[in-house]
Motif scaffolding. Structure first.
Motif, short mmCIF file in Angstrom:
data_model
loop_
_atom_site.label_atom_id
_atom_site.label_comp_id
_atom_site.label_asym_id
_atom_site.label_seq_id
_atom_site.Cartn_x
_atom_site.Cartn_y
_atom_site.Cartn_z
N ILE A 8 71.06 -52.89 -14.23
CA ILE A 8 71.71 -53.04 -12.93
C ILE A 8 71.12 -54.24 -12.21
CG2 ILE A 8 72.36 -50.61 -12.59
CD1 ILE A 8 69.79 -50.32 -10.89
N ASP A 14 68.47 -58.34 -13.89
CA ASP A 14 69.01 -59.56 -13.27
C ASP A 14 68.86 -60.75 -14.22
OD1 ASP A 14 70.04 -58.82 -10.81
OD2 ASP A 14 68.14 -59.07 -9.75
N LEU A 17 71.45 -60.43 -17.10
CA LEU A 17 72.80 -60.56 -16.57
C LEU A 17 73.08 -62.01 -16.18
CD1 LEU A 17 72.89 -57.30 -14.42
CD2 LEU A 17 74.26 -57.76 -16.47
N HIS A 29 79.28 -54.69 -19.46
CA HIS A 29 78.10 -54.37 -18.64
C HIS A 29 78.05 -52.86 -18.46
CE1 HIS A 29 76.15 -54.28 -14.40
NE2 HIS A 29 75.25 -54.06 -15.34
N LYS A 31 76.20 -50.12 -16.67
CA LYS A 31 75.27 -49.93 -15.56
C LYS A 31 74.29 -48.81 -15.89
CE LYS A 31 78.14 -51.83 -11.90
NZ LYS A 31 78.69 -51.66 -10.54
N THR A 32 73.04 -49.19 -15.96
CA THR A 32 71.97 -48.27 -16.34
C THR A 32 70.81 -48.50 -15.39
OG1 THR A 32 72.64 -48.54 -18.66
CG2 THR A 32 70.49 -47.50 -18.25
N ASN A 33 70.46 -47.49 -14.60
CA ASN A 33 69.37 -47.69 -13.65
C ASN A 33 68.02 -47.46 -14.32
OD1 ASN A 33 68.62 -44.89 -13.53
ND2 ASN A 33 70.27 -44.52 -12.08
N ASP A 37 68.94 -42.67 -15.81
CA ASP A 37 69.80 -43.27 -16.84
C ASP A 37 68.99 -43.80 -18.02
OD1 ASP A 37 71.92 -42.76 -15.18
OD2 ASP A 37 72.29 -44.85 -14.64
N PRO A 53 66.22 -54.48 -18.97
CA PRO A 53 67.51 -54.45 -19.64
C PRO A 53 67.38 -54.17 -21.14
CG PRO A 53 66.77 -56.71 -19.48
CD PRO A 53 65.73 -55.87 -18.79
N LEU A 201 77.42 -57.74 -9.71
CA LEU A 201 78.01 -56.80 -10.67
C LEU A 201 77.76 -55.35 -10.26
CD1 LEU A 201 77.04 -58.64 -13.97
CD2 LEU A 201 79.33 -58.41 -12.99
#
Length: 201
Positions: A8, A14, A17, A29, A31-33, A37, A53, A201
């Protein structure tokens, strides 16, 4: 779609991404915190470390933001990757330097300012880390003297990798007045459209 990026904005994701946005390729993408997650069994099968990531490209599963970024640039954005062994070595040098010289010190400040209640924050930790940053920032400032980029004459993955680590340095408002070359270089890097898109995003 074969390429997936997990993470994320507002996290270490960041960095990757931003990198994949610079390549211009299509990707998914996911979204995985960095909390629940990233500890799910599905995500742990991609990155057993439980951190973001992570990247999946067909049969390749890759973690660690710098490794992901170097892979993306080399395989999908030749304009971002150096064309000779010397510059490639320098790219690896600066990428490792950012996470070994800048990140540990800036994280001390981040933890105090963002993760500890105001009444429990230790200003001495912030002051010590800020003072210690003078040495690596001076190294970077000297390296940027008379040039707009770390390597060669255009923006490359070395610039992205170092500048992406330093997103947090600016978030905690470390004073860069003493480091004019660094400040101007960061302005150029952080104004790139691909970063703006990645952060939205």
């Amino acid at each position: 779609m074969s390429i997936k990026i997990f993470g994320i904005p507002g996290s270490r994701a960041d960095r990757s991404l931003w990198a994949i946005e610079e390549t211009g390729i299509e990707y998914e993408h996911i979204k995985t915190n960095f909390g629940e997650d990233s500890k799910s069994s599905d995500f742990l099968s991609v990155n057993p470390n439980g951190r973001i990531p992570a990247l999946v490209d067909n049969d390749l599963q890759l973690f660690e933001s710098m490794a992901i970024n170097l892979y993306l640039a080399k395989h999908y954005a030749p304009n971002l990757y150096p064309t000779n062994p010397k510059d490639e070595a320098l790219t690896h040098q600066w990428s490792v330097w950012a996470i070994s010289e800048i990140e540990p010190l800036q994280m001390q400040i981040v933890i105090q300012k963002f993760f500890i209640p105001t009444e429990k924050q230790d200003q001495a930790v912030v002051d010590s880390a800020t003072k210690s940053l003078t040495r690596p920032l001076s190294v970077l400032d000297q390296s940027l003297e008379g040039r707009e980029h770390l390597i060669d004459d255009h923006f490359q993955i070395a610039d992205l990798n170092v500048a992406s680590v330093m997103l947090l340095l600016r978030a905690v408002k470390v004073d860069l007045t003493e480091f004019k070359n660094v400040s101007q270089w960061l302005d150029r890097c952080h104004s790139r459209p691909a970063l703006k898109k990645a952060q939205s995003l």
